[in-house]
Enzyme design. Sequence first.
Site, PDB file in Angstrom:
ATOM      1  N   HIS A  53      35.967  33.699  30.509  1.00 19.39           N
ATOM      2  CA  HIS A  53      36.112  33.017  31.559  1.00 19.39           C
ATOM      3  C   HIS A  53      36.939  32.102  31.829  1.00 19.39           C
ATOM      4  O   HIS A  53      38.080  31.326  31.649  1.00 19.39           O
ATOM      5  CB  HIS A  53      35.725  33.071  32.944  1.00 19.39           C
ATOM      6  CG  HIS A  53      36.593  32.841  34.095  1.00 19.39           C
ATOM      7  ND1 HIS A  53      36.923  33.350  35.062  1.00 19.39           N
ATOM      8  CD2 HIS A  53      36.097  31.459  34.400  1.00 19.39           C
ATOM      9  CE1 HIS A  53      36.825  32.495  36.211  1.00 19.39           C
ATOM     10  NE2 HIS A  53      36.868  31.688  35.263  1.00 19.39           N
ATOM     11  N   GLU A  54      35.906  30.456  31.488  1.00 17.98           N
ATOM     12  CA  GLU A  54      36.290  29.349  30.932  1.00 17.98           C
ATOM     13  C   GLU A  54      37.194  29.306  29.825  1.00 17.98           C
ATOM     14  O   GLU A  54      37.868  28.576  29.777  1.00 17.98           O
ATOM     15  CB  GLU A  54      35.326  28.273  31.355  1.00 17.98           C
ATOM     16  CG  GLU A  54      34.409  28.096  31.981  1.00 17.98           C
ATOM     17  CD  GLU A  54      34.650  28.202  33.883  1.00 17.98           C
ATOM     18  OE1 GLU A  54      35.871  27.558  33.588  1.00 17.98           O
ATOM     19  OE2 GLU A  54      34.423  28.818  34.556  1.00 17.98           O
ATOM     20  N   HIS A  89      44.653  28.621  28.665  1.00 16.40           N
ATOM     21  CA  HIS A  89      45.883  28.343  29.235  1.00 16.40           C
ATOM     22  C   HIS A  89      46.847  26.800  29.047  1.00 16.40           C
ATOM     23  O   HIS A  89      47.493  26.841  29.503  1.00 16.40           O
ATOM     24  CB  HIS A  89      45.504  28.126  31.143  1.00 16.40           C
ATOM     25  CG  HIS A  89      46.591  28.640  31.887  1.00 16.40           C
ATOM     26  ND1 HIS A  89      46.620  28.550  33.065  1.00 16.40           N
ATOM     27  CD2 HIS A  89      47.747  28.609  32.210  1.00 16.40           C
ATOM     28  CE1 HIS A  89      47.559  28.531  34.117  1.00 16.40           C
ATOM     29  NE2 HIS A  89      48.644  28.537  33.194  1.00 16.40           N
ATOM     30  N   HIS A 145      41.140  29.604  30.928  1.00 17.93           N
ATOM     31  CA  HIS A 145      41.329  28.593  31.632  1.00 17.93           C
ATOM     32  C   HIS A 145      41.867  27.040  30.579  1.00 17.93           C
ATOM     33  O   HIS A 145      42.135  26.905  30.773  1.00 17.93           O
ATOM     34  CB  HIS A 145      40.808  27.869  32.559  1.00 17.93           C
ATOM     35  CG  HIS A 145      40.218  27.801  33.655  1.00 17.93           C
ATOM     36  ND1 HIS A 145      41.153  28.731  34.541  1.00 17.93           N
ATOM     37  CD2 HIS A 145      39.294  28.287  34.451  1.00 17.93           C
ATOM     38  CE1 HIS A 145      40.381  28.430  36.029  1.00 17.93           C
ATOM     39  NE2 HIS A 145      39.726  29.409  35.107  1.00 17.93           N
TER      40      HIS A 145
END
Length: 694
Positions: free
Chosen positions: A481-482, A488, A485
């Site tokens: 999940h992290e 991104h 980021h």
Amino acid sequence: MSAPLLIVDAQTIPNAFLNNWSGQYGGVPAFADYKLNDLKPAIEMAIQEKLSEINKIANNPKPATFDNTIVAMEKAGKKLSQIRAVFDIYGSNLSTPEFAPIESEMTPKFSEIANKVYQNEKLFARIATVYNAPSKSKLTAEQQRLVWYYYSNFVREGAKADAKSKARIAQINQELASLFTKFSQNLLLEEEQSMGFTELNEMSGLPADLINAYQAKSKELGRSDLGTVSNTRSSVEPFLTYSSFRPMRQMVWEMFVNRGESGHGFDTSDVLVQILKLRAEKAKLLGFKTFADWSLSNTMAQKPEKTLELMMSVWNPAVEKVHQDVAEMQKIVDAEGGDFKIEPWDYRYYAEKVRKAKYDLDENDVKPYLQLEKLREGMFWVAGELFHLSFKQVYNVPVYHPDVRVFEVSNRDSGKIVGVWYFDPYARTGKRSGAWMSAYREQSRVDGDVVTIVSNNCNFIKGKEGEPILISWEDASTLFHEFGHALHGLNSNVTYPSLSGTNTPRDYVEFPSQIMERWLATPEVLNQFALHYQTGKPMPMSLVDRIEKAASFNEGFSTVETIASALIDMKLHLLENPNIDPKEYEKKTLAELHMPHEIVMRHRIPQFGHIFSSDEYAAGYYGYLWADVISADATEAFTEGKGMYDKEVAKRLYDNVFSIGNTIDPEIAYKKFRGRAVKTDAVMRARNFPILKK
């Protein structure tokens, strides 16, 4: 403010914080040179420098244009941005008793300069001129988006308010900044509490790697205990999952859920009520009924009512799923002769027993294959398959702690360096709990070709030296999940830093991270990187199949604990007069929602750092569900095609999500990716929730 201060070459100043970042990759933080005593004067000097730059833009005698106003704003305050990035690193990762008073004193200074910028009437007049100019239509789409971004932000922060309101808003912002710091520091002190084992039976049921980790913690703290559970999620949740000693489960659970109201002298209730009152007052001064209305005014949802509708549509099926799951757990308790009903400290332990019985899947069967370092390699591989990125560890970049590693990130097709990724995986004293991504610098092209610097920070527990660190499936999902980021940020390909990377609406920013979780469970990752820490053999296909079949197991629990927090967050910020007793308010509101008594909120009010350590997620915690609706729908774009590594779909994901930052309205961008608007039914399928009759 003196002129010599502003014209001196910072590279000659002995205060290392004031030196521009130098070296490779367009410059990196010089952690080896920083001295904490220099931080306060550096911040003060950098603030004065930025104010001078802003005043120069505001007082420019030439007519306002995109270049001399908007672009000039994008370039202003570079030194302050660099110092603020390092300041935040200290606050999150190196919060020592020496740093805490600096943080308390300086945090309001950042709020003060923001007030001065947003309330600069001459500056806003120039921005408004560019915004209303007919020539705006000749700008590129990204430039028009940037003009809109500045104008709407200034209006939202009170640029059109009367003088009296502006003065009070500025005062509130500074008071809030101080309270946010107080809340964060208190919570950190609460999380530095711990519980030691004094008898062997208190460790009954714990796997060897977890015992090793708890023993290592005792050694680190210089304690004679048999082991120590820290008061952090990464330490507590594995204990609650495996401990067969029920009295100790209850004590550890109570230690954790009572953070912020434990009576150790670090309680947060008074602070958070002050925050809520100030937010409500500020919202009214800005022309909004409640803080929630103000907070959502620049999001995809726009209105609190839309978020409540979405949350309740998922809440009721999730609660029903929890009741079904608890009934199965209770059968096991009864069969074992247990004379008790399932309580919150029992949930994780008996959920694992149900998983074993229902899917022949034990977390202990999976964990030996989940080596932290191998999973990191797996993330890199996924990034290569989807986005053509490659990662190379470098050793000549300064770091702020020996645990931190640095990787150069490049496009494997062109060889071009696109960014730098710092990885700080381990828990330690002075580091806030949880996991997060930070951008030390945004990618941009407005002032040269600037590559991004991002980090992922976690709180995994170190075990015995020289042994691989094994993590749970939930922690592995958090890791991916992290990293989503971070991707991104690393994939960003825009011109202006304010629109770069993760600078998207708050209820959209979790979409790229949540979709990245979906690649963890793919056979391609598990077969290559889920390798047994002793044999080195890949996870057997029979185990992969059982993981896939159990993929939606316990979704009721995770959904209820998360949405409970999101609903409380929204309801708190819909209060026009939030003069509440947090404990009583939480109890009453959860009762009205028919919260299952076997579960507590993921973040109870006194420890809800997402919403009380800053405004970032205040009235915005719903964004995790909002973004998961999008990510579930987006995942089906892959499964409807050639699978999770479909090159064509991955390119659309890059072109319309990961590379564009906030240069395009997210709803428009998503439609370009998916070919249509988001549909909410995918998330119900992904969570395997029952369809309730209306």
